[in-house]
Design a protein around this motif. Sequence first.
Motif, mmCIF file in Angstrom:
data_model
loop_
_atom_site.group_PDB
_atom_site.id
_atom_site.type_symbol
_atom_site.label_atom_id
_atom_site.label_comp_id
_atom_site.label_asym_id
_atom_site.label_seq_id
_atom_site.Cartn_x
_atom_site.Cartn_y
_atom_site.Cartn_z
ATOM 1 N N ALA A 232 -1.688 -2.880 -7.142
ATOM 2 C CA ALA A 232 -1.368 -3.998 -6.273
ATOM 3 C C ALA A 232 -0.947 -5.204 -7.253
ATOM 4 N N SER A 233 -0.652 -6.395 -6.480
ATOM 5 C CA SER A 233 -0.111 -7.285 -7.421
ATOM 6 C C SER A 233 -0.147 -8.748 -6.364
ATOM 7 N N LEU A 234 -0.530 -9.911 -7.066
ATOM 8 C CA LEU A 234 -0.512 -11.102 -6.405
ATOM 9 C C LEU A 234 0.295 -12.218 -7.116
ATOM 10 N N SER A 235 1.073 -12.779 -6.418
ATOM 11 C CA SER A 235 1.870 -13.843 -7.336
ATOM 12 C C SER A 235 1.802 -15.230 -6.596
ATOM 13 N N PHE A 236 1.688 -16.383 -7.399
ATOM 14 C CA PHE A 236 1.961 -17.584 -6.590
ATOM 15 C C PHE A 236 3.020 -18.446 -7.383
ATOM 16 N N VAL A 237 3.927 -18.825 -6.720
ATOM 17 C CA VAL A 237 5.103 -19.877 -7.356
ATOM 18 C C VAL A 237 5.126 -21.131 -6.668
ATOM 19 N N LYS A 284 3.165 -14.067 -2.829
ATOM 20 C CA LYS A 284 3.500 -12.462 -2.579
ATOM 21 C C LYS A 284 2.283 -11.748 -2.909
ATOM 22 N N VAL A 285 2.090 -10.684 -1.955
ATOM 23 C CA VAL A 285 1.121 -9.815 -2.272
ATOM 24 C C VAL A 285 1.686 -8.478 -1.933
ATOM 25 N N SER A 286 1.314 -7.406 -2.717
ATOM 26 C CA SER A 286 1.834 -6.064 -2.539
ATOM 27 C C SER A 286 0.748 -4.941 -2.972
ATOM 28 N N VAL A 287 0.717 -3.888 -2.048
ATOM 29 C CA VAL A 287 -0.451 -3.012 -2.428
ATOM 30 C C VAL A 287 0.458 -1.753 -2.070
ATOM 31 N N TRP A 288 0.297 -0.794 -2.949
ATOM 32 C CA TRP A 288 0.776 0.350 -2.882
ATOM 33 C C TRP A 288 -0.130 1.599 -3.432
ATOM 34 N N GLY A 289 0.123 2.893 -3.186
ATOM 35 C CA GLY A 289 -0.659 4.047 -3.803
ATOM 36 C C GLY A 289 -0.443 5.403 -2.945
ATOM 37 N N LEU A 290 -1.036 6.197 -3.256
ATOM 38 C CA LEU A 290 -0.901 7.624 -2.543
ATOM 39 C C LEU A 290 -1.954 7.560 -1.260
ATOM 40 N N LEU A 291 -1.389 8.202 -0.258
ATOM 41 C CA LEU A 291 -1.952 8.367 0.812
ATOM 42 C C LEU A 291 -2.195 9.655 1.337
ATOM 43 N N PRO A 292 -3.001 9.898 2.533
ATOM 44 C CA PRO A 292 -3.236 11.391 3.047
ATOM 45 C C PRO A 292 -2.020 11.955 3.610
ATOM 46 N N PHE A 293 -1.869 13.218 3.597
ATOM 47 C CA PHE A 293 -0.833 14.109 3.941
ATOM 48 C C PHE A 293 0.231 13.951 2.939
ATOM 49 N N LEU A 299 2.476 -1.864 1.297
ATOM 50 C CA LEU A 299 2.635 -2.956 2.217
ATOM 51 C C LEU A 299 3.064 -4.414 1.224
ATOM 52 N N PHE A 300 4.282 -5.072 1.688
ATOM 53 C CA PHE A 300 4.676 -6.162 0.991
ATOM 54 C C PHE A 300 4.581 -7.359 1.585
ATOM 55 N N TRP A 301 3.840 -8.629 1.344
ATOM 56 C CA TRP A 301 3.930 -9.536 2.170
ATOM 57 C C TRP A 301 4.489 -10.918 1.551
ATOM 58 N N THR A 302 5.058 -11.503 2.003
ATOM 59 C CA THR A 302 5.815 -12.862 1.609
ATOM 60 C C THR A 302 5.506 -14.034 2.417
ATOM 61 N N PHE A 303 5.101 -15.184 1.637
ATOM 62 C CA PHE A 303 4.968 -16.408 2.311
ATOM 63 C C PHE A 303 5.650 -17.363 1.669
ATOM 64 N N ARG A 368 8.201 -22.695 7.859
ATOM 65 C CA ARG A 368 7.537 -21.575 6.886
ATOM 66 C C ARG A 368 7.975 -20.233 7.213
ATOM 67 N N ARG A 369 8.193 -19.412 6.216
ATOM 68 C CA ARG A 369 8.526 -18.013 6.609
ATOM 69 C C ARG A 369 7.064 -17.071 6.226
ATOM 70 N N ASN A 370 6.947 -16.091 7.105
ATOM 71 C CA ASN A 370 5.874 -15.289 7.053
ATOM 72 C C ASN A 370 6.249 -13.766 7.347
ATOM 73 N N LEU A 371 6.642 -13.115 6.059
ATOM 74 C CA LEU A 371 7.245 -11.765 6.124
ATOM 75 C C LEU A 371 6.408 -10.506 5.506
ATOM 76 N N LEU A 372 6.128 -9.720 6.504
ATOM 77 C CA LEU A 372 5.290 -8.415 6.100
ATOM 78 C C LEU A 372 6.303 -7.202 6.251
ATOM 79 N N ASP A 373 6.357 -6.438 5.031
ATOM 80 C CA ASP A 373 7.441 -5.082 5.115
ATOM 81 C C ASP A 373 6.387 -3.999 4.801
ATOM 82 N N LEU A 374 6.722 -2.770 5.220
ATOM 83 C CA LEU A 374 6.100 -1.563 5.027
ATOM 84 C C LEU A 374 6.921 -0.628 4.349
#
Length: 454
Positions: A232-237, A284-293, A299-303, A368-374
Amino acid sequence: SVELTRDRTFVAKAHWGRYHQNLISQMFDRVEGADVFTNEEYWYWQGETFSDPGTTFSRAERDALAQQGLFLKQGEIVLNETGPMEEYRQPYVDQWLVGLEKQMGNWFKAEALYTRRSNKNMIALVDRNRATNYTVFEGVRVFEAGGEVLPYQGGSVFIHDLYLPNFTLLERLRCKRSGDCPDALMPTGMTFADTLHLTWDPDYVLTTAPGAEREFSQIQVNLEAAFPEWGASLSFVTTDLEGNLDNVSGYTDPEGYGAGPYVRVNEGVNAYGNLGNFSDREWKVSVWGLLPFELRGGLFWTFQSGDHYSPRFRLYGIGFFEYRVNTGAMKAGGVPERRGDELDFRLMWPLEGHYLYVGPRGRPTLERRNLLDLRLERIFSVRGYDLAVSLEAFNILRSEAITQLNTIVNNGPDYGFGKKLSMFAPPIEPNQYFEAPQERVRPRSFRLGMSWYF
């Protein structure tokens, strides 16, 4: 870089550099002899209405009809200013940064970074006699042709400093003194004695722009976690970009053809402020990893707080607006204390198409822009090779934030020409009005992809 602790988990970093830049391509068009631009002239037809709106005339036919009084030149957008290259010094950027980085255990890291950049030796076409070629009129309020104030932010468009070329003022003063134009207006606050000191002697050179500034500063804070199966990562600029000239990618002329604020001097009024194409804050916040199956994904979120933009007023020299000096403050209801002295718009014909900043540059911001990508991905083994199949979803929250709008307060580049100049001109479109959206965040979308590794 300096290690601040014995276990080498805390480090301080610093860097300074000077980066030289090439002359941008737009400046080559302004070198004497380039002959890239042609002026645009506006002519009124004084004869009977055409039966065919597509009627055309050659230059010789136009000039002959002008001799008969059937064609009358009303305005000209001057675009062809050029000059020799003199005292050229290569533009450059000074950059320095300082940072701290801390490793916490095997899986976490934190970093803080401060960056500052300053542009130097920016190049522009400069009229070296601009200080003596123009007369400034202070406190000019703009009215529509019907006599109403041109509305803007609860009041009306108010030009703190309006510069008129001296040669149009000289022509008017001499015409009034000789009695050849008794009905024309005297330039506000001027007398016949002013003809003794008004001069017009443009001296264009391509050189280092005097007083040009562009300053960038930014603070970044980053937190990262990296485990074997997820991260995971968190950043503020926070960013600040200020200046009065942004010629890294060209002057900020909406139509892209102007010679810049050191030739079009009115474009230098209120020119210092927040430059465009940046947001004050970004998360910016992102979380990634191994999932079932056997899936892996993230998930990647940007504000973003919204880019800065600069409202501008387009000058016309063919009568769409009234300009009045010394109107006083605005009373309740958006009415000025007094009408003030009229400044004849005909004196502005050389300024056709020039733009002025209304209020401080870059003060308002976009939405303001609030974006969520998968992103989801699965690896398949095909004949001993890896086949990756991915599905990506963008803008899941369906943000419709505006990313670009019309910044011209007097309705847009075609204002007036569609409403008043010709019955054959195209009508005003909704997106030409002030603050009308031009672009939005890309809509929700999906993308399916495949990659074969061998």
